[in-house]
Design a protein around this motif. Structure first.
Motif, PDB file in Angstrom:
ATOM      1  N   VAL A 131       0.530  -1.244   0.123  1.00 39.31           N
ATOM      2  CA  VAL A 131      -0.148  -0.747  -0.018  1.00 39.31           C
ATOM      3  C   VAL A 131       0.634   1.294  -0.356  1.00 39.31           C
ATOM      4  CG1 VAL A 131      -1.589   1.327   1.659  1.00 39.31           C
ATOM      5  CG2 VAL A 131      -2.229  -1.021   1.687  1.00 39.31           C
ATOM      6  N   ALA A 132       1.995   1.442   0.588  1.00 41.66           N
ATOM      7  CA  ALA A 132       2.311   2.041   0.983  1.00 41.66           C
ATOM      8  C   ALA A 132       3.189   2.940  -0.730  1.00 41.66           C
ATOM      9  CB  ALA A 132       4.227   2.001   1.682  1.00 41.66           C
ATOM     10  N   GLU A 133       3.496   1.657  -1.479  1.00 41.10           N
ATOM     11  CA  GLU A 133       4.532   2.003  -2.226  1.00 41.10           C
ATOM     12  C   GLU A 133       3.197   2.032  -3.440  1.00 41.10           C
ATOM     13  OE1 GLU A 133       7.344   1.807  -3.796  1.00 41.10           O
ATOM     14  OE2 GLU A 133       8.510   0.243  -2.430  1.00 41.10           O
ATOM     15  N   LEU A 134       1.914   1.268  -3.118  1.00 41.97           N
ATOM     16  CA  LEU A 134       0.918   2.025  -4.531  1.00 41.97           C
ATOM     17  C   LEU A 134       0.675   3.811  -4.040  1.00 41.97           C
ATOM     18  CD1 LEU A 134      -1.309  -0.940  -4.244  1.00 41.97           C
ATOM     19  CD2 LEU A 134      -0.070   0.091  -6.634  1.00 41.97           C
TER      20      LEU A 134
ATOM     21  N   VAL B  78     -13.915  -8.375  -4.718  1.00 44.26           N
ATOM     22  CA  VAL B  78     -12.897  -9.424  -4.771  1.00 44.26           C
ATOM     23  C   VAL B  78     -12.557 -10.685  -4.219  1.00 44.26           C
ATOM     24  CG1 VAL B  78     -10.853  -8.203  -4.273  1.00 44.26           C
ATOM     25  CG2 VAL B  78     -10.264  -9.594  -6.579  1.00 44.26           C
ATOM     26  N   GLU B  79     -12.622 -12.155  -4.539  1.00 43.90           N
ATOM     27  CA  GLU B  79     -12.135 -13.080  -3.635  1.00 43.90           C
ATOM     28  C   GLU B  79     -11.138 -13.670  -4.623  1.00 43.90           C
ATOM     29  OE1 GLU B  79     -15.807 -15.042  -4.325  1.00 43.90           O
ATOM     30  OE2 GLU B  79     -17.134 -14.031  -4.178  1.00 43.90           O
ATOM     31  N   GLU B  80     -10.551 -14.909  -3.406  1.00 45.15           N
ATOM     32  CA  GLU B  80      -9.313 -16.094  -4.093  1.00 45.15           C
ATOM     33  C   GLU B  80      -9.251 -16.088  -5.023  1.00 45.15           C
ATOM     34  OE1 GLU B  80      -8.723 -18.738  -0.758  1.00 45.15           O
ATOM     35  OE2 GLU B  80      -8.345 -16.424   0.724  1.00 45.15           O
ATOM     36  N   SER B  81     -10.310 -16.494  -5.848  1.00 42.68           N
ATOM     37  CA  SER B  81     -10.477 -17.322  -7.450  1.00 42.68           C
ATOM     38  C   SER B  81     -10.858 -16.720  -8.310  1.00 42.68           C
ATOM     39  CB  SER B  81     -12.228 -18.086  -7.203  1.00 42.68           C
ATOM     40  OG  SER B  81     -12.872 -17.106  -6.896  1.00 42.68           O
TER      41      SER B  81
ATOM     42  N   ALA C  71      -8.177  -6.084  -1.919  1.00 45.54           N
ATOM     43  CA  ALA C  71      -9.390  -5.663  -1.766  1.00 45.54           C
ATOM     44  C   ALA C  71      -9.173  -3.938  -1.661  1.00 45.54           C
ATOM     45  CB  ALA C  71      -9.591  -5.967  -0.323  1.00 45.54           C
ATOM     46  N   MET C  72      -7.917  -3.605  -0.880  1.00 51.21           N
ATOM     47  CA  MET C  72      -8.315  -2.229  -0.479  1.00 51.21           C
ATOM     48  C   MET C  72      -8.087  -1.756  -1.492  1.00 51.21           C
ATOM     49  SD  MET C  72      -5.219  -2.870   2.755  1.00 51.21           S
ATOM     50  CE  MET C  72      -4.452  -3.984   2.177  1.00 51.21           C
TER      51      MET C  72
ATOM     52  N   PRO D 264      -8.620   6.015   4.059  1.00 51.58           N
ATOM     53  CA  PRO D 264      -9.133   5.236   2.733  1.00 51.58           C
ATOM     54  C   PRO D 264     -10.205   6.509   2.256  1.00 51.58           C
ATOM     55  CG  PRO D 264      -9.503   4.386   4.869  1.00 51.58           C
ATOM     56  CD  PRO D 264      -8.361   5.398   5.130  1.00 51.58           C
ATOM     57  N   VAL D 265     -10.711   6.207   1.669  1.00 50.20           N
ATOM     58  CA  VAL D 265     -11.584   7.567   0.737  1.00 50.20           C
ATOM     59  C   VAL D 265     -12.256   6.192  -0.142  1.00 50.20           C
ATOM     60  CG1 VAL D 265     -12.479   9.205  -0.550  1.00 50.20           C
ATOM     61  CG2 VAL D 265     -10.144   9.114   1.161  1.00 50.20           C
ATOM     62  N   ALA D 266     -13.522   5.820   0.369  1.00 49.95           N
ATOM     63  CA  ALA D 266     -14.201   4.891  -0.528  1.00 49.95           C
ATOM     64  C   ALA D 266     -14.287   5.151  -2.249  1.00 49.95           C
ATOM     65  CB  ALA D 266     -15.971   4.370   0.115  1.00 49.95           C
ATOM     66  N   ARG D 267     -14.162   4.604  -2.581  1.00 56.22           N
ATOM     67  CA  ARG D 267     -14.004   4.711  -4.219  1.00 56.22           C
ATOM     68  C   ARG D 267     -15.708   3.371  -4.418  1.00 56.22           C
ATOM     69  NH1 ARG D 267     -12.057   0.693  -7.421  1.00 56.22           N
ATOM     70  NH2 ARG D 267     -11.370   2.360  -9.321  1.00 56.22           N
TER      71      ARG D 267
END
Length: 269
Positions: A75-78, A102-105, A220-221, A259-262
């Motif tokens: 997250v820091a790099e992003l 989003v899920e693992e699959s 997910a983040m 965090p700002v909801a998108r």
């Protein structure tokens, strides 16, 4: 601390056996199961108290700290590379949409997201040093290696080696994607210039779980939030990327962001 907890469990177990003639009906936790094995003289696996302590240290240090630290670095790099975060968000939106979380699959269909996690592991490996010990005398190249020789593999330095990586200090996930759009370098120890989980029979047994947890969490983040810096968490308009001393390569300073909801409302699973 571990010694005290083990002694408390053993005292409770002795009391249960004394008053109930056994431990039927008593809820067992993982430590109770391991103590049962260690006390069973007919068990094929012989566990000592030191074995049990080492097992729980692995669970806490390797099973929880490392994925959390890796996700924090990602997250820091992003945040420091908003164009990369935007590209990842576009990939997730096009593949997953905005009506489903989003899920693992879904991860196998998100190659750019996978590349982001790999690039994070290259620059910020949660296990910066790998320890090995030779079991017997051997010869490697022109070197005679005696038995019981300990070797430290500097994974951190390998991931930043300019002989193997172009512009090694640059955060560039594209380096892990070939022309066909697939990830070309594996994270499971098949390419020795990239060893975030070690390699061979002594490689990390939690590789698959760690990748699933980190990739899904970071996805997910990205999908649900835009991440904004606040003044105390930045340096010259960017996140401070200073590393602290530690076996898991933690950040020197906690990541502080908003965090700002998108996506509003958030999709359900």
């Amino acid at each position: 601390m571990m010694e005290r907890i083990i002694e408390e469990h053993q005292e409770t177990r002795r009391g249960n056996k004394l008053h109930n003639d056994g431990d039927q009906g008593v809820v067992k936790d993982l430590l109770d199961i391991l103590l049962n094995i260690s006390e069973d003289e007919s068990s094929e696996i012989k566990l000592t108290k030191e074995n049990i302590k080492a097992f729980f240290l692995d669970l806490f240090a390797a099973g929880s700290d490392t994925p959390a630290i890796t996700a924090e670095w990602a997250v820091a790099e992003l945040i420091n590379h908003p164009n990369i975060m935007q590209t990842a968000a576009q990939e997730i939106d096009s593949v997953i949409g905005k009506n489903k979380l989003v899920e693992e699959s879904d991860i196998s269909n998100l190659p750019y997201l996978q590349a982001i996690v790999k690039e994070t592991l290259r620059l910020h490996p949660a296990g910066p040093l790998i320890l090995r010990e030779s079991t017997e005398d051997c010869t490697i190249g022109d070197y005679n290696i005696p038995a019981k020789t300990r070797l430290f593999v500097n994974v951190w330095a390998i991931g930043r080696d300019p002989n193997h990586w172009e512009n090694p200090l640059e955060f560039r996930p594209e380096r892990f994607i070939c022309e066909e759009g697939k990830n070309q370098i594996d994270a499971r120890g098949q390419h020795f210039q990239f060893l975030p989980f070690g390699s061979g029979r002594r490689g990390c047994p939690g590789t698959s779980l760690a990748l699933q947890v980190v990739q899904t969490s970071v996805a997910a983040m990205i999908q649900c939030f835009e991440w904004k810096l606040i003044r105390s968490g930045q340096r010259n308009g960017k996140v401070d990327m200073e590393e602290a001393a530690g076996i898991n390569l933690p950040r020197a300073n906690p990541l502080i962001c908003v965090p700002v909801a998108r996506i509003n409302p958030f999709p359900s699973m």
